[in-house]
Scaffold this motif. Structure first.
Motif, mmCIF file in Angstrom:
data_model
loop_
_atom_site.group_PDB
_atom_site.id
_atom_site.type_symbol
_atom_site.label_atom_id
_atom_site.label_comp_id
_atom_site.label_asym_id
_atom_site.label_seq_id
_atom_site.Cartn_x
_atom_site.Cartn_y
_atom_site.Cartn_z
ATOM 1 N N HIS A 61 0.815 -1.180 0.081
ATOM 2 C CA HIS A 61 0.241 0.012 0.073
ATOM 3 C C HIS A 61 0.893 1.195 -0.132
ATOM 4 O O HIS A 61 0.782 2.134 -0.615
ATOM 5 N N ARG A 62 2.103 1.233 0.803
ATOM 6 C CA ARG A 62 2.849 2.360 0.781
ATOM 7 C C ARG A 62 3.736 2.739 -0.374
ATOM 8 O O ARG A 62 3.745 3.607 -0.920
ATOM 9 N N VAL A 63 4.186 1.631 -0.601
ATOM 10 C CA VAL A 63 4.838 1.443 -2.019
ATOM 11 C C VAL A 63 4.102 2.452 -3.141
ATOM 12 O O VAL A 63 4.561 3.145 -4.038
ATOM 13 N N ASP A 95 -4.527 3.541 -5.557
ATOM 14 C CA ASP A 95 -5.432 2.194 -5.508
ATOM 15 C C ASP A 95 -5.279 1.760 -7.083
ATOM 16 O O ASP A 95 -5.259 0.244 -7.308
ATOM 17 N N ASP A 96 -5.392 2.458 -8.016
ATOM 18 C CA ASP A 96 -5.684 2.023 -9.373
ATOM 19 C C ASP A 96 -4.239 1.408 -9.887
ATOM 20 O O ASP A 96 -4.200 0.375 -10.587
ATOM 21 N N ILE A 97 -3.101 2.168 -9.508
ATOM 22 C CA ILE A 97 -1.796 1.828 -9.921
ATOM 23 C C ILE A 97 -1.352 0.421 -9.196
ATOM 24 O O ILE A 97 -1.092 -0.560 -9.778
ATOM 25 N N LEU A 98 -2.031 0.250 -7.972
ATOM 26 C CA LEU A 98 -1.742 -1.097 -7.555
ATOM 27 C C LEU A 98 -2.486 -2.120 -7.884
ATOM 28 O O LEU A 98 -2.209 -3.338 -8.303
ATOM 29 N N GLN A 99 -4.001 -2.037 -8.462
ATOM 30 C CA GLN A 99 -4.658 -2.808 -8.789
ATOM 31 C C GLN A 99 -4.140 -3.551 -10.327
ATOM 32 O O GLN A 99 -4.153 -4.450 -10.531
ATOM 33 N N ALA A 130 -6.881 -4.237 5.097
ATOM 34 C CA ALA A 130 -8.100 -4.805 4.369
ATOM 35 C C ALA A 130 -8.239 -3.999 3.098
ATOM 36 O O ALA A 130 -8.783 -4.579 2.133
ATOM 37 N N ALA A 131 -7.886 -2.773 3.060
ATOM 38 C CA ALA A 131 -8.152 -1.838 1.769
ATOM 39 C C ALA A 131 -7.368 -2.706 0.745
ATOM 40 O O ALA A 131 -7.654 -2.779 -0.368
ATOM 41 N N THR A 132 -5.787 -2.918 1.133
ATOM 42 C CA THR A 132 -4.983 -3.342 -0.070
ATOM 43 C C THR A 132 -5.463 -4.572 -0.373
ATOM 44 O O THR A 132 -5.613 -5.115 -1.728
#
Lengths: 186, 145
Positions: free
Chosen positions: A32-34, A47-51, B47-49
């Motif tokens: 998440h932090r990355v 969030d979009d980038i991680l997905q 949870a969000a991740t």
């Protein structure tokens, strides 16, 4: 047909999914932090980038066996964020999964856009360095890092051993986290 | 996070790379404590991740489903494009096609059906439809075969 030896040296999509689901809470928080860091100086949604990074990890990217899945995904996050900026410079509406668009030769920015980008980067650089104005060692590390210095060279410049350097860098990261909770491009 | 490939990294990217190296080397306890400090609860971040990951899995499954649907739709369209041929005309049309088109005569199966006196109208109809589906004969008899 993938040779057996090569198959053993990489993880299948199912293996990657299984490894991700088995991550520790700390590793989920790390990813998440990355994503937040790689979007910090860009108008991108972490969030979009991680997905999209997860999608590529399960689909188009190959994870070598024995590599940390967190590092594997962190590297994909870096690449997705970089691709997104390249393709959006050319096609503002391009979706994040448009890997082909990012791979095409870069026609370059217009002179005006390049100047605006440089000015914005200089502004953020100054703001970063300004955070450590009363702390010369941290200031040297931040400036040196941005000047492509790393490892022994940077530690020598700051006059720190490995342990002290790691501790300083952690303090720098947390100072930046707190100063720019919503990213650097404010 | 050092990387050797692709385009040169700008100063802010280099800083992000270095800070992410630090993030990856921090202990689990430190990372969870930071998440709690920054977001009030580490559980919320975790949870969000996880939810983002499950969305990625769902999006991948949707992509596969859409591809499968497109494949089925294509098959249906190809099948629907074949207009049924009246059984009574099929035998006559097949014989004519075989007589005028040497390429088709090489298709031994079809030729055997067409030339055999015992070939039923239904057999001829099936062979003719196969040849049309394979693109070896036009859909309509108006064309020269």
């Amino acid at each position: 047909m993938v040779p057996n030896e090569q198959r053993r040296s990489t993880l299948s999509s199912g293996d990657v999914a299984e490894a991700v689901r088995a991550l520790s809470d700390a590793d989920w928080a790390r990813l998440h932090r990355v994503a937040k860091f790689y979007c910090a100086n860009r108008p991108l949604n972490p969030d979009d980038i991680l997905q999209e990074a997860f999608c590529r990890a399960l689909d188009t990217r190959v994870c070598p066996a024995g590599v940390s899945v967190v590092k594997f995904i962190a590297e994909i996050v870096r690449s997705v964020a970089s691709d997104a900026m390249k393709s959006r410079a050319r096609h503002p509406e391009a979706p994040l999964d448009d890997e082909a668009s990012a791979a095409r030769p870069d026609p370059g920015l217009s002179a005006e856009a390049a100047l605006a980008e440089k000015q914005e980067m200089d502004r953020i650089k100054k703001a970063m360095i300004g955070l450590f104005s009363g702390d010369p060692v941290a200031e040297i590390i931040v400036e040196g890092t941005m000047e492509e210095m790393e490892g022994e060279e940077l530690r020598a410049l700051a006059g720190l051993d490995k342990v002290a350097f790691a501790s300083q860098r952690r303090r720098i990261r947390r100072t930046i986290d707190k100063a720019f909770p919503d990213g650097w491009a404010q | 996070m050092t990387n050797s490939k692709d385009t040169p990294r700008g100063p802010l990217d280099l800083l992000a790379d270095s800070l992410i190296d630090d993030l990856l080397s921090a202990s689990d306890e430190e990372i969870l404590a930071e998440a709690k400090e920054d977001f009030g609860s580490a559980d919320k971040v975790v949870a969000a991740t996880k939810e983002i990951f499950e969305r990625a899995i769902a999006s991948k499954a949707k992509g596969r489903l859409a591809a499968a649907r497109a494949g089925v739709k294509g098959d249906r369209e190809r099948t629907a494009a074949i207009v049924p041929i009246a059984a009574s005309q099929a035998k006559q049309r097949l014989a004519k096609a075989l007589a005028t088109n040497p390429r088709l005569q090489n298709l031994t199966m079809a030729a055997r059906h067409g030339k055999s006196a015992s070939t039923s109208d239904t057999d001829a109809e099936g062979v003719l439809e196969d040849l049309i589906e394979l693109g070896l004969l036009p859909q309509n008899d108006d064309h020269h075969e």
